[in-house]
Design a protein around this motif. Structure first.
Motif, short mmCIF file in Angstrom:
data_model
loop_
_atom_site.label_atom_id
_atom_site.label_comp_id
_atom_site.label_asym_id
_atom_site.label_seq_id
_atom_site.Cartn_x
_atom_site.Cartn_y
_atom_site.Cartn_z
N UNK A 345 0.83 -1.20 0.00
CA UNK A 345 0.00 0.00 0.00
C UNK A 345 0.86 1.25 0.00
N UNK A 346 1.93 1.24 0.79
CA UNK A 346 2.82 2.39 0.84
C UNK A 346 3.44 2.68 -0.53
N UNK A 347 3.89 1.65 -1.21
CA UNK A 347 4.50 1.82 -2.53
C UNK A 347 3.49 2.35 -3.54
N UNK A 431 -7.96 -1.84 0.13
CA UNK A 431 -8.49 -2.27 -1.18
C UNK A 431 -8.97 -1.08 -1.98
N UNK A 432 -9.66 -0.18 -1.31
CA UNK A 432 -10.15 1.02 -2.00
C UNK A 432 -8.99 1.92 -2.42
N UNK A 445 -10.98 10.89 -0.80
CA UNK A 445 -11.19 9.81 0.18
C UNK A 445 -11.21 10.36 1.61
N UNK A 446 -10.24 11.19 1.95
CA UNK A 446 -10.18 11.75 3.30
C UNK A 446 -11.34 12.70 3.56
N UNK A 447 -11.78 13.43 2.54
CA UNK A 447 -12.90 14.36 2.72
C UNK A 447 -14.21 13.62 2.94
#
Length: 483
Positions: A345-347, A431-432, A445-447
């Motif tokens: 996920x980080x990459x 996954x999203x 996404x954060x909003x």
């Protein structure tokens, strides 16, 4: 010797030995209840014990549970909670929440009310308080006292009488600070609003209250004002801070019933606290987002003076987060932790977005105060208070050190609770996030999560994150995006 005698004798000897072992075990349990409890819950041999001798493991747990239950007081017994100073000790009104039965660390413990944590002269048992705050959190009525310890207003070893004297001094000093900047900058006293009749009425009402307080000032308050007259202000910094405060306050939690009760008058207290802090702390001044924390303190403590001093204590260790260097460091630590927990996920985030975890800025800057529901936001804030206070108790050591977390280069002091929550959200929504191919999608996404996150703490059955590495870093926490 008759046939069948030897097996019968062996069985009888075995039963005698079993009875003696059981009696020895009961004595041992009485002498070492807590240590056996830790062994059963934490030692690697506990699993082997439950597999080889399931009846013994079950017997130990049931015996310990029975022994840990508080016994009813007999005749002539003395209630240990009586005799405490009434002015400083609050009683727990709600029932204690039971810990999840499947968690070995959460087997029944003797119930601790806040009142029982004080000695006869009102000194607080700080380690037990920290444990109570972390495990279940204080009741709503207890926060007015608990938070003044968590955020450094009260000294840890203070007595009830000493706190009464301190309250009087702090109130006088706060009023003195207000009157000094009000006298120096009369044009800044009233908030200027356009086409907002409700706010205009609140401003008039608040100023009437301030006039009454000033007219009834005590000698101590006047002395505090006189001693602060020589304070040097930077006019340019004050004007800049006031401008930003006046822009942010009218839209700060205006919808909440606490601020609606008296026609938005209490929102003027938020403004007063922020301007007073910015005027006397011009090295940092005012930064957007401070208003969210002041709003929490004021609604929880229901006192302008107490909210100011708790905010001052909070900013002693959280103020760094409002600087460019501080927030950059926090984001970097989150990136390092995510790289250790979920390299894939980080990459992916680094490949899609050059800004990496910058979309998590609001979470880390405001400690999720805008993203969690109100009660959950308070829990995060007070747990951060456990971390930020000086002389943290060993009861709150959820983070691993650099040596313990192989591959994660962030030092333990930087792995704070809000950083863990940030990474937990990302891992649970991996996954999203892995389906995103444009940088703006991370920001959206954060909003979308703003105000919709739910924090499942010790109030309900603990659910650990699906990622074992992340769950090993801290307490069982589950973040569930709201529907």
């Amino acid at each position: 010797m008759y046939p069948g005698t030897w097996p019968s004798l062996a069985l009888q000897l075995f039963l005698y030995w079993l009875q003696a072992f059981r009696e020895w075990l009961e004595v041992f349990i009485q002498l070492a209840n807590q240590k056996i409890l830790r062994i059963l819950g934490l030692a690697p041999c506990a699993r082997l014990l439950s597999l080889w001798l399931p009846w013994l493991s079950s017997y130990l747990r049931s015996t310990i549970t029975m022994n840990l239950k508080p016994k009813p007081p007999g005749k002539g017994s003395r209630d240990p909670q009586k005799g405490h100073p009434k002015t400083e000790v609050l009683k727990t009104t709600g029932p204690l929440k039971k810990s999840p039965p499947h968690c070995p660390e959460s087997l029944p413990l003797p119930p601790d009310s806040l009142e029982s944590l004080f000695d006869p002269v009102g000194r607080l048992d700080i380690p037990r308080l920290r444990r109570m705050v972390y495990q279940k959190g204080p009741e709503a009525g207890e926060r007015k006292l608990v938070w003044k310890f968590l955020f450094g207003v009260y000294p840890p070893n203070s007595t009830a009488k000493e706190r009464q004297v301190l309250d009087t001094k702090l109130e006088a000093h706060y009023h003195g600070m207000k009157w000094v900047w009000r006298g120096r900058y009369p044009s800044a006293v009233r908030l200027k609003v356009l086409a907002d009749e409700e706010f205009s009425m609140a401003i008039d009402k608040y100023e009437v209250l301030q006039t009454q307080i000033r007219e009834n000032a005590s000698p101590l308050e006047k002395l505090a004002e006189n001693s602060l007259q020589c304070h040097i202000f930077n006019d340019q910094l004050f004007t800049k801070a006031q401008k930003h405060i006046d822009a942010d306050v009218p839209r700060t939690d205006r919808h909440r019933s606490y601020f609606q009760e008296e026609g938005l008058v209490k929102l003027l207290s938020v403004r007063e606290i922020l301007i007073t802090y910015a005027a006397f702390h011009q090295d940092l001044g005012y930064c957007q987002g401070m208003n969210d924390f002041v709003s929490r303190f004021l609604e929880t403590l229901d006192s302008e003076t107490d909210a100011f001093w708790c905010f001052v204590g909070f900013m002693r260790w959280a103020g760094m987060n409002f600087t460019a260097e501080g927030i950059k460091r926090k984001i970097h630590v989150s990136e390092e932790l995510l790289r250790y927990v979920d390299p894939e996920l980080s990459s992916h985030i680094e490949r899609v977005s050059k800004e990496k975890l910058l979309f998590c800025l609001r979470w880390l800057l405001l400690c999720f105060q805008r993203d969690l529901q109100h009660q959950d936001a308070l829990r995060v804030l007070e747990i951060r208070g456990l971390e930020g206070g000086k002389g943290n108790s060993p009861d709150w050591q959820h983070s691993k050190t650099k040596d313990e977390v192989n591959g994660c280069c962030a030092p333990r002091k930087d792995l704070t609770f809000d950083v863990l929550l940030c990474v937990a959200i990302l891992v649970q929504n991996r996954d999203q996030l892995l389906s995103f191919h444009h940088a703006y999608e991370f920001l959206l996404f954060s909003q979308r999560l703003q105000g919709k996150l739910k924090l499942n703490t010790l109030q309900e059955e603990e659910k650990e994150l699906s990622h074992p590495e992340l769950s090993s870093l801290g307490p069982g926490v589950m973040l569930i995006p709201g529907q």
